[in-house]
Design a protein around this motif. Structure first.
Motif, PDB file in Angstrom:
ATOM      1  N   PHE A  35      30.493  -4.102  17.973  1.00 37.68           N
ATOM      2  CA  PHE A  35      31.280  -4.949  18.678  1.00 37.68           C
ATOM      3  C   PHE A  35      30.462  -5.586  19.961  1.00 37.68           C
ATOM      4  N   LEU A  36      29.897  -4.853  20.705  1.00 36.64           N
ATOM      5  CA  LEU A  36      29.469  -5.330  21.982  1.00 36.64           C
ATOM      6  C   LEU A  36      28.312  -6.315  21.571  1.00 36.64           C
ATOM      7  N   GLU A  37      27.407  -5.863  20.801  1.00 35.78           N
ATOM      8  CA  GLU A  37      26.276  -6.636  20.456  1.00 35.78           C
ATOM      9  C   GLU A  37      26.782  -7.983  19.695  1.00 35.78           C
ATOM     10  N   TRP A  38      27.877  -8.026  18.902  1.00 40.96           N
ATOM     11  CA  TRP A  38      28.395  -9.083  18.246  1.00 40.96           C
ATOM     12  C   TRP A  38      28.868 -10.201  19.212  1.00 40.96           C
ATOM     13  N   SER A  39      29.588  -9.539  20.091  1.00 35.53           N
ATOM     14  CA  SER A  39      30.308 -10.376  21.175  1.00 35.53           C
ATOM     15  C   SER A  39      29.412 -11.096  22.010  1.00 35.53           C
TER      16      SER A  39
ATOM     17  N   PHE B  23      32.542  -6.031  32.474  1.00 30.58           N
ATOM     18  CA  PHE B  23      32.195  -4.735  32.016  1.00 30.58           C
ATOM     19  C   PHE B  23      33.348  -4.207  31.103  1.00 30.58           C
ATOM     20  N   ALA B  24      32.917  -3.563  30.192  1.00 35.01           N
ATOM     21  CA  ALA B  24      34.015  -3.159  29.043  1.00 35.01           C
ATOM     22  C   ALA B  24      34.409  -1.561  29.596  1.00 35.01           C
ATOM     23  N   VAL B  25      35.563  -1.338  28.694  1.00 30.52           N
ATOM     24  CA  VAL B  25      36.210  -0.021  29.159  1.00 30.52           C
ATOM     25  C   VAL B  25      36.563   0.430  27.530  1.00 30.52           C
ATOM     26  N   GLN B  26      36.243   1.684  27.211  1.00 29.26           N
ATOM     27  CA  GLN B  26      36.572   2.082  25.942  1.00 29.26           C
ATOM     28  C   GLN B  26      37.835   2.789  25.860  1.00 29.26           C
ATOM     29  N   THR B  27      38.651   2.340  24.939  1.00 29.33           N
ATOM     30  CA  THR B  27      40.094   2.847  24.828  1.00 29.33           C
ATOM     31  C   THR B  27      40.110   3.729  23.204  1.00 29.33           C
TER      32      THR B  27
ATOM     33  N   ALA C  50      24.114   7.353  36.812  1.00 29.05           N
ATOM     34  CA  ALA C  50      22.955   7.075  36.602  1.00 29.05           C
ATOM     35  C   ALA C  50      22.517   6.182  35.332  1.00 29.05           C
ATOM     36  N   GLU C  51      23.101   5.858  34.521  1.00 34.91           N
ATOM     37  CA  GLU C  51      23.000   5.355  33.386  1.00 34.91           C
ATOM     38  C   GLU C  51      23.317   3.702  33.559  1.00 34.91           C
ATOM     39  N   LEU C  52      22.097   3.058  33.696  1.00 36.81           N
ATOM     40  CA  LEU C  52      22.478   1.675  34.131  1.00 36.81           C
ATOM     41  C   LEU C  52      22.340   0.854  33.040  1.00 36.81           C
ATOM     42  N   ASP C  53      21.974   1.194  31.826  1.00 37.67           N
ATOM     43  CA  ASP C  53      21.853   0.488  30.617  1.00 37.67           C
ATOM     44  C   ASP C  53      23.066   0.239  29.762  1.00 37.67           C
ATOM     45  N   GLN C  54      24.202   1.144  30.200  1.00 34.64           N
ATOM     46  CA  GLN C  54      25.393   0.947  29.382  1.00 34.64           C
ATOM     47  C   GLN C  54      26.281  -0.367  29.639  1.00 34.64           C
ATOM     48  N   ARG C  55      27.044  -0.804  28.843  1.00 30.16           N
ATOM     49  CA  ARG C  55      27.928  -2.009  28.817  1.00 30.16           C
ATOM     50  C   ARG C  55      29.329  -1.705  28.965  1.00 30.16           C
ATOM     51  N   ILE C  56      29.598  -0.060  28.667  1.00 27.65           N
ATOM     52  CA  ILE C  56      30.894   0.196  28.546  1.00 27.65           C
ATOM     53  C   ILE C  56      31.420   1.484  29.341  1.00 27.65           C
ATOM     54  N   SER C  57      32.487   1.666  29.789  1.00 27.50           N
ATOM     55  CA  SER C  57      33.021   2.936  30.507  1.00 27.50           C
ATOM     56  C   SER C  57      33.887   3.528  29.822  1.00 27.50           C
ATOM     57  N   ALA C  58      33.557   4.884  29.451  1.00 26.41           N
ATOM     58  CA  ALA C  58      34.589   5.684  28.723  1.00 26.41           C
ATOM     59  C   ALA C  58      35.166   6.637  29.583  1.00 26.41           C
ATOM     60  N   ASN C  59      34.873   6.543  31.047  1.00 29.09           N
ATOM     61  CA  ASN C  59      35.804   7.228  31.895  1.00 29.09           C
ATOM     62  C   ASN C  59      36.282   6.632  33.160  1.00 29.09           C
ATOM     63  N   PRO C  60      37.027   5.366  33.023  1.00 32.92           N
ATOM     64  CA  PRO C  60      37.621   4.825  34.217  1.00 32.92           C
ATOM     65  C   PRO C  60      38.585   5.705  34.801  1.00 32.92           C
ATOM     66  N   VAL C  61      38.736   5.352  36.088  1.00 25.70           N
ATOM     67  CA  VAL C  61      39.667   6.250  36.824  1.00 25.70           C
ATOM     68  C   VAL C  61      40.881   5.367  37.360  1.00 25.70           C
ATOM     69  N   PHE C  62      40.614   4.036  37.325  1.00 24.79           N
ATOM     70  CA  PHE C  62      41.390   2.984  37.991  1.00 24.79           C
ATOM     71  C   PHE C  62      41.063   1.731  37.185  1.00 24.79           C
ATOM     72  N   ILE C  63      42.458   1.022  36.741  1.00 22.94           N
ATOM     73  CA  ILE C  63      42.149  -0.229  35.906  1.00 22.94           C
ATOM     74  C   ILE C  63      43.129  -1.178  36.564  1.00 22.94           C
ATOM     75  N   ALA C  64      42.895  -2.514  36.899  1.00 21.39           N
ATOM     76  CA  ALA C  64      43.607  -3.257  37.198  1.00 21.39           C
ATOM     77  C   ALA C  64      43.622  -4.672  36.345  1.00 21.39           C
ATOM     78  N   GLU C  65      44.676  -5.392  36.084  1.00 16.29           N
ATOM     79  CA  GLU C  65      44.844  -6.494  35.650  1.00 16.29           C
ATOM     80  C   GLU C  65      45.682  -7.244  36.250  1.00 16.29           C
ATOM     81  N   VAL C  66      45.026  -8.766  36.641  1.00 13.21           N
ATOM     82  CA  VAL C  66      45.986  -9.946  37.141  1.00 13.21           C
ATOM     83  C   VAL C  66      46.553 -10.634  36.024  1.00 13.21           C
ATOM     84  N   LEU C  67      47.913 -10.958  36.055  1.00 14.98           N
ATOM     85  CA  LEU C  67      48.687 -11.465  35.066  1.00 14.98           C
ATOM     86  C   LEU C  67      48.269 -12.928  34.899  1.00 14.98           C
TER      87      LEU C  67
END
Length: 177
Positions: free
Chosen positions: A1-5, A59-63, A79-96
């Motif tokens: 999906f990330l490659e396609w997008s 930056f993406a988050v895996q759900t 230290a993984e700088l080549d990743q495009r996605i987080s599998a372990n976020p501790v905080f997420i915010a969305e602005v409506l």
């Protein structure tokens, strides 16, 4: 999906949820931008940036249901700088945004709160100093988001041990008349 997008024409970003690809607008209002910027700046001031990475909608988050691109997220430093996605976020915010209210409240709450590492999900109004906070308490999510309203209030960020000032978060956003 990330490659396609990443190969799609500019002008939209994409999220994947429950097998459905959703086209998300990338052009936001200045109010939306200010709140996101204020949030990133305030988190940068409050958090140890050797321990945490503060990211934006780029930056993406895996759900459990797919891949989302929250407006702001915090994850433990890696230290993984080549990743495009987080599998372990501790905080997420969305602005409506007018088009995202149903998504941010209905679809994203169960998706984000199913992430084992997540401690807090914050939904921010872009029109007035009002946020809705979902924060784990003893590992348990509340039944519904807690509204916090007014520039004199603070927002406790579960799992990070900090409180954000609503005045700082809504700096540059005038009170409605």
């Amino acid at each position: 999906f990330l490659e396609w997008s990443s190969r799609q024409p500019e002008g939209f970003k994409y999220e994947l949820s429950r097998g459905q690809v959703m086209e998300m607008m990338i052009w936001v209002t200045r109010a939306h931008l200010r709140i996101c910027t204020n949030l990133v700046l305030e988190l940068g001031r409050l958090l140890d940036r050797e321990k945490y990475l503060i990211g934006s909608a780029d930056f993406a988050v895996q759900t459990l249901f797919g891949i989302r691109a929250p407006d702001v997220m915090v994850e433990p430093m890696t230290a993984e700088l080549d990743q495009r996605i987080s599998a372990n976020p501790v905080f997420i915010a969305e602005v409506l945004s007018p088009s995202s209210v149903g998504i941010d409240f209905a679809e994203k709450i169960p998706e984000y709160t199913a992430i084992p590492s997540l401690q807090a999900y914050l939904i921010c109004s872009q029109d007035l100093p009002l946020v809705w906070l979902l924060a784990r308490d003893g590992g348990v999510w509340p039944d519904k988001p807690q509204p916090i309203e007014g520039r004199n209030e603070t927002v406790p960020v579960a799992g990070l041990g900090v409180e954000q000032s609503m005045a700082a978060l809504y700096h540059g956003i005038p009170d409605p008349e």
